[in-house]
Design a protein around this motif. Structure first.
Motif, PDB file in Angstrom:
ATOM      1  N   HIS A  14      -7.055  24.266  -4.128  1.00 42.80           N
ATOM      2  CA  HIS A  14      -7.364  22.983  -4.439  1.00 42.80           C
ATOM      3  C   HIS A  14      -6.434  22.112  -4.052  1.00 42.80           C
ATOM      4  CE1 HIS A  14     -10.069  20.592  -6.938  1.00 42.80           C
ATOM      5  NE2 HIS A  14      -9.003  19.888  -7.573  1.00 42.80           N
ATOM      6  N   PRO A  15      -5.938  21.709  -2.725  1.00 43.54           N
ATOM      7  CA  PRO A  15      -4.957  21.051  -2.359  1.00 43.54           C
ATOM      8  C   PRO A  15      -4.965  19.341  -2.869  1.00 43.54           C
ATOM      9  CG  PRO A  15      -6.668  21.222  -0.510  1.00 43.54           C
ATOM     10  CD  PRO A  15      -6.877  22.295  -1.778  1.00 43.54           C
ATOM     11  N   ASP A  16      -3.908  18.844  -3.053  1.00 40.08           N
ATOM     12  CA  ASP A  16      -3.857  17.586  -3.599  1.00 40.08           C
ATOM     13  C   ASP A  16      -3.287  16.490  -2.577  1.00 40.08           C
ATOM     14  OD1 ASP A  16      -4.420  17.860  -6.359  1.00 40.08           O
ATOM     15  OD2 ASP A  16      -2.528  18.548  -6.808  1.00 40.08           O
ATOM     16  N   ARG A  17      -3.545  15.401  -2.649  1.00 36.83           N
ATOM     17  CA  ARG A  17      -2.987  14.604  -1.504  1.00 36.83           C
ATOM     18  C   ARG A  17      -1.609  14.668  -1.286  1.00 36.83           C
ATOM     19  NH1 ARG A  17      -1.805   8.583  -1.337  1.00 36.83           N
ATOM     20  NH2 ARG A  17      -1.863   8.626  -3.534  1.00 36.83           N
ATOM     21  N   ILE A  18      -1.171  14.732   0.264  1.00 35.68           N
ATOM     22  CA  ILE A  18       0.260  14.727   0.564  1.00 35.68           C
ATOM     23  C   ILE A  18       0.641  13.640   1.427  1.00 35.68           C
ATOM     24  CG2 ILE A  18       0.164  17.385   0.556  1.00 35.68           C
ATOM     25  CD1 ILE A  18       0.286  17.200   3.622  1.00 35.68           C
ATOM     26  N   ILE A  19      -0.352  12.860   1.620  1.00 39.44           N
ATOM     27  CA  ILE A  19      -0.118  11.747   2.626  1.00 39.44           C
ATOM     28  C   ILE A  19       0.155  10.214   1.648  1.00 39.44           C
ATOM     29  CG2 ILE A  19      -0.753  10.172   4.759  1.00 39.44           C
ATOM     30  CD1 ILE A  19       0.192  13.006   5.445  1.00 39.44           C
ATOM     31  N   VAL A  20       1.061   9.720   1.909  1.00 38.78           N
ATOM     32  CA  VAL A  20       1.472   8.697   1.035  1.00 38.78           C
ATOM     33  C   VAL A  20       1.176   7.288   1.910  1.00 38.78           C
ATOM     34  CG1 VAL A  20       2.998   7.341  -0.583  1.00 38.78           C
ATOM     35  CG2 VAL A  20       2.652   9.923  -0.711  1.00 38.78           C
ATOM     36  N   THR A  21       0.346   6.519   1.712  1.00 35.18           N
ATOM     37  CA  THR A  21       0.374   5.373   2.303  1.00 35.18           C
ATOM     38  C   THR A  21      -0.381   4.156   1.359  1.00 35.18           C
ATOM     39  OG1 THR A  21      -1.943   5.454   3.279  1.00 35.18           O
ATOM     40  CG2 THR A  21      -0.108   6.104   4.743  1.00 35.18           C
ATOM     41  N   ARG A  22      -0.291   2.884   1.735  1.00 34.10           N
ATOM     42  CA  ARG A  22      -0.890   2.010   0.717  1.00 34.10           C
ATOM     43  C   ARG A  22      -2.668   2.089   0.629  1.00 34.10           C
ATOM     44  NH1 ARG A  22       1.624  -3.819   2.103  1.00 34.10           N
ATOM     45  NH2 ARG A  22       1.373  -3.192   4.325  1.00 34.10           N
ATOM     46  N   ARG A  23      -3.057   2.463   1.903  1.00 32.63           N
ATOM     47  CA  ARG A  23      -4.339   2.635   1.658  1.00 32.63           C
ATOM     48  C   ARG A  23      -4.845   3.872   0.874  1.00 32.63           C
ATOM     49  NH1 ARG A  23      -8.945   2.040   5.358  1.00 32.63           N
ATOM     50  NH2 ARG A  23     -10.394   3.963   5.690  1.00 32.63           N
ATOM     51  N   TYR A  24      -4.258   5.094   1.257  1.00 34.88           N
ATOM     52  CA  TYR A  24      -4.588   5.901   0.635  1.00 34.88           C
ATOM     53  C   TYR A  24      -4.344   5.975  -0.757  1.00 34.88           C
ATOM     54  CZ  TYR A  24      -5.498   8.358   4.817  1.00 34.88           C
ATOM     55  OH  TYR A  24      -5.856   8.813   6.175  1.00 34.88           O
ATOM     56  N   ASP A  25      -3.320   5.330  -1.371  1.00 37.71           N
ATOM     57  CA  ASP A  25      -2.720   5.071  -2.814  1.00 37.71           C
ATOM     58  C   ASP A  25      -3.933   4.276  -3.526  1.00 37.71           C
ATOM     59  OD1 ASP A  25      -0.478   6.341  -2.347  1.00 37.71           O
ATOM     60  OD2 ASP A  25       0.744   4.534  -2.402  1.00 37.71           O
ATOM     61  N   ALA A  26      -4.374   3.181  -2.766  1.00 35.52           N
ATOM     62  CA  ALA A  26      -5.408   2.492  -3.541  1.00 35.52           C
ATOM     63  C   ALA A  26      -6.663   3.132  -3.311  1.00 35.52           C
ATOM     64  CB  ALA A  26      -5.450   1.104  -2.617  1.00 35.52           C
ATOM     65  N   MET A  27      -7.108   3.973  -2.587  1.00 37.74           N
ATOM     66  CA  MET A  27      -8.379   4.480  -2.316  1.00 37.74           C
ATOM     67  C   MET A  27      -8.621   5.507  -3.534  1.00 37.74           C
ATOM     68  SD  MET A  27      -9.181   5.327   1.814  1.00 37.74           S
ATOM     69  CE  MET A  27     -10.655   6.102   1.618  1.00 37.74           C
ATOM     70  N   GLU A  28      -7.354   6.229  -3.973  1.00 34.28           N
ATOM     71  CA  GLU A  28      -7.437   7.157  -4.907  1.00 34.28           C
ATOM     72  C   GLU A  28      -7.802   6.539  -6.187  1.00 34.28           C
ATOM     73  OE1 GLU A  28      -4.884  11.128  -4.786  1.00 34.28           O
ATOM     74  OE2 GLU A  28      -3.773   9.624  -6.053  1.00 34.28           O
ATOM     75  N   VAL A  29      -7.133   5.457  -6.397  1.00 31.88           N
ATOM     76  CA  VAL A  29      -7.223   4.824  -7.563  1.00 31.88           C
ATOM     77  C   VAL A  29      -8.795   4.150  -7.826  1.00 31.88           C
ATOM     78  CG1 VAL A  29      -6.609   2.792  -8.990  1.00 31.88           C
ATOM     79  CG2 VAL A  29      -4.717   4.003  -7.835  1.00 31.88           C
ATOM     80  N   PHE A  30      -9.348   3.836  -6.705  1.00 32.60           N
ATOM     81  CA  PHE A  30     -10.721   3.315  -6.714  1.00 32.60           C
ATOM     82  C   PHE A  30     -11.527   4.594  -6.841  1.00 32.60           C
ATOM     83  CE2 PHE A  30     -14.632   2.496  -4.679  1.00 32.60           C
ATOM     84  CZ  PHE A  30     -14.907   1.280  -5.166  1.00 32.60           C
ATOM     85  N   THR A  54       2.927  -3.341   9.915  1.00 33.69           N
ATOM     86  CA  THR A  54       3.186  -1.695   9.920  1.00 33.69           C
ATOM     87  C   THR A  54       2.041  -1.435  10.974  1.00 33.69           C
ATOM     88  OG1 THR A  54       1.377  -1.246   8.422  1.00 33.69           O
ATOM     89  CG2 THR A  54       3.571  -1.407   7.671  1.00 33.69           C
ATOM     90  N   ASP A  55       2.227  -0.251  11.722  1.00 34.52           N
ATOM     91  CA  ASP A  55       1.154   0.337  12.507  1.00 34.52           C
ATOM     92  C   ASP A  55      -0.190   0.477  11.862  1.00 34.52           C
ATOM     93  OD1 ASP A  55       3.009   0.511  14.761  1.00 34.52           O
ATOM     94  OD2 ASP A  55       3.357   2.564  14.353  1.00 34.52           O
ATOM     95  N   GLU A  56       0.039   1.072  10.701  1.00 36.64           N
ATOM     96  CA  GLU A  56      -1.225   1.136   9.870  1.00 36.64           C
ATOM     97  C   GLU A  56      -2.107  -0.083   9.798  1.00 36.64           C
ATOM     98  OE1 GLU A  56      -1.800   1.206   5.325  1.00 36.64           O
ATOM     99  OE2 GLU A  56      -1.355   3.411   5.788  1.00 36.64           O
ATOM    100  N   SER A  57      -1.441  -1.293   9.410  1.00 36.77           N
ATOM    101  CA  SER A  57      -2.035  -2.481   9.297  1.00 36.77           C
ATOM    102  C   SER A  57      -2.815  -2.929  10.710  1.00 36.77           C
ATOM    103  CB  SER A  57      -1.160  -3.622   8.797  1.00 36.77           C
ATOM    104  OG  SER A  57      -0.478  -3.135   7.537  1.00 36.77           O
ATOM    105  N   LYS A  58      -1.902  -2.710  11.583  1.00 36.58           N
ATOM    106  CA  LYS A  58      -2.590  -3.251  12.995  1.00 36.58           C
ATOM    107  C   LYS A  58      -3.975  -2.439  13.243  1.00 36.58           C
ATOM    108  CE  LYS A  58       2.016  -4.267  15.149  1.00 36.58           C
ATOM    109  NZ  LYS A  58       2.848  -3.410  16.294  1.00 36.58           N
ATOM    110  N   ALA A  59      -3.739  -1.252  12.967  1.00 38.66           N
ATOM    111  CA  ALA A  59      -4.977  -0.438  13.313  1.00 38.66           C
ATOM    112  C   ALA A  59      -6.098  -0.720  12.502  1.00 38.66           C
ATOM    113  CB  ALA A  59      -4.793   1.146  12.901  1.00 38.66           C
ATOM    114  N   TYR A  60      -6.182  -1.697  11.587  1.00 43.29           N
ATOM    115  CA  TYR A  60      -7.331  -2.132  10.806  1.00 43.29           C
ATOM    116  C   TYR A  60      -7.740  -3.710  10.979  1.00 43.29           C
ATOM    117  CZ  TYR A  60      -7.799   2.737   9.369  1.00 43.29           C
ATOM    118  OH  TYR A  60      -7.819   3.983   9.336  1.00 43.29           O
TER     119      TYR A  60
END
Length: 431
Positions: free
Chosen positions: A130-146, A2-8
């Motif tokens: 008090h906004p919640d997360r609206i962007i769903v990616t594997r990075r943000y999913d895992a960050m939120e759990v951590f 994915t583009d997200e993976s390439k970026a990192y």
């Protein structure tokens, strides 16, 4: 991929040892040489034009992002987890060039959002909702759990905060005002003064939190292994390398499927054991993107302690003042002498948990020592700005901010506190 993976750096699949990882971190995080380039990263909240206190629906935030992505911007545009919009400038050879290019991009963006009934709003933390997360990616999913395994602070930073991040060259090898060792030390002391002067996040759901910079106070409550400063009594490259390898891995990336959040696994230990899989160079590079100390070396120095600022030109004041205090030799020397006098009050825990940074976030420029330091530093910066070729627009913005806030021992947060106090007084009278 994915583009997200390439970026990192996921394309770098070569397994690395502890020694190789140390060399990689040490080699890429401090690019030394005479300071030449600068940049800025601006995060903004998105508010409703008709009623800024009303939550903006995710569908409208998505429409805003889509509109902005279609504009011919020269800055890199990204969307943060809670729908905040970030503009990252290109590296610029002068302060004026950077300001002119980013200001032009912001003008385009504001016009585009106005058609949607929205605007870019400069607060360090969302003051009304008090906004919640609206962007769903594997990075943000895992960050939120951590983050949630620690406390709620990480989720707040992800979804409800915005900043002005000033980017400066690390500096050259020689000692002196423009040497990278001096600039690294200056950043960790001056950062408290900058946080105090530009504090702009005093509210939570419309009520005072007790902090001028709730954003910075929230960072101080997060995972200390990735948000506190490295050891300040070590050579900077050695300190940062040890810090990066000793920090916990936030998650282990998988080629397919969700990424696995981790607790208790330092990068150094993962490198030694090779479990749950061998560490690649890409993993090391990605790990660096999950570290959030107040000063982050990324080849250049990224100063992360400044709240987002109000108004159309509010953002350029912290950029201009910071650049002047780092890149003009005379101003840098004055700033260093000024903040070095505060060093004793910064003893104890690492930045930003030490007393100096705590006072900056709590009191802003109502703290007498921070106020005196800010007056001296702003004066040195203002004297230096013409030498750096600053435009009339920059000088005017700095002068206005200095008169309105610094000279009076105030910061932008105080305006918000006055606003809610006035509203409360009116409500009490009417009742």
């Amino acid at each position: 991929m994915t583009d997200e993976s390439k970026a990192y750096g996921e394309g770098s699949t070569r397994a690395v040892s502890v020694d190789e990882a140390e060399a990689l971190v040490r080699g890429i995080c401090f690019k030394t040489g005479p300071p030449r380039l600068l940049g800025v990263e601006l995060e903004w909240l998105v508010h409703d034009l008709a009623d800024p206190t009303r939550p903006v629906e995710p569908s409208r935030l998505a429409a805003a992002a889509d509109r902005l992505h279609k504009l011919p911007l020269r800055s890199l545009l990204t969307v943060e987890p809670g729908g905040q919009i970030e503009f990252s400038s290109r590296p610029a050879g002068s302060l004026t060039a950077c300001v002119e290019e980013v200001a032009a991009d912001l003008a385009l963006a504001r016009d585009g959002l106005r058609d949607l009934g929205l605007f870019l709003s400069g607060y360090g933390k969302e003051p009304w909702t008090h906004p919640d997360r609206i962007i769903v990616t594997r990075r943000y999913d895992a960050m939120e759990v951590f983050y949630d395994s620690w406390n709620e602070a990480g989720r707040t930073i992800m979804c409800r905060t915005a900043s002005v991040q000033v980017c400066l060259d690390a500096g050259h090898e020689e000692p002196g005002p423009l040497g990278f060792g001096r600039r690294w030390r200056l950043a960790h002391l001056l950062g408290a003064v900058l946080n105090a002067a530009f504090a702009n996040s005093p509210l939570h759901r419309g009520r005072p939190t007790g902090w001028r910079s709730t954003r910075q106070a929230t960072y101080a409550r997060m995972d200390p292994g990735r948000t506190l400063a490295p050891a300040e009594d070590m050579e900077p490259r050695a300190a940062w390398t040890r810090y990066a390898l000793d920090a916990e891995v936030m998650f282990v990336r998988n080629q397919d499927g969700p990424w696995e959040p981790r607790r208790g696994l330092a990068l150094r230990e993962w490198l030694r054991t090779g479990e749950p899989r061998p560490v690649t160079a890409g993993d090391v590079l990605y790990h660096l993107t999950t570290l959030f100390p107040p000063i982050r070396p990324r080849g250049h120095l990224e100063l992360r302690m400044i709240d987002a600022q109000p108004g159309e030109d509010g953002w350029l004041v912290p950029l201009a003042v910071t650049v002047a205090l780092f890149d003009d030799p005379s101003a840098a020397e004055t700033a260093y002498r000024t903040v070095k006098a505060l060093a004793d009050t910064a003893a104890g825990e690492p930045t930003p948990r030490n007393p100096l940074w705590h006072r900056a976030a709590r009191y802003g420029l109502s703290d007498p020592e921070l106020h005196a330091a800010a007056v001296a530093c702003f004066a040195a910066a203002r004297e230096a700005l013409p030498r750096l070729g600053a435009s009339a627009r920059i000088l005017s913005a700095v002068d206005e901010f200095t008169a309105r806030y610094v000279a009076r021992g105030r910061c932008p947060a105080d305006d918000l506190l006055d606003l809610v106090a006035d509203r409360r007084a009116v409500t009490e009278v009417r009742s």
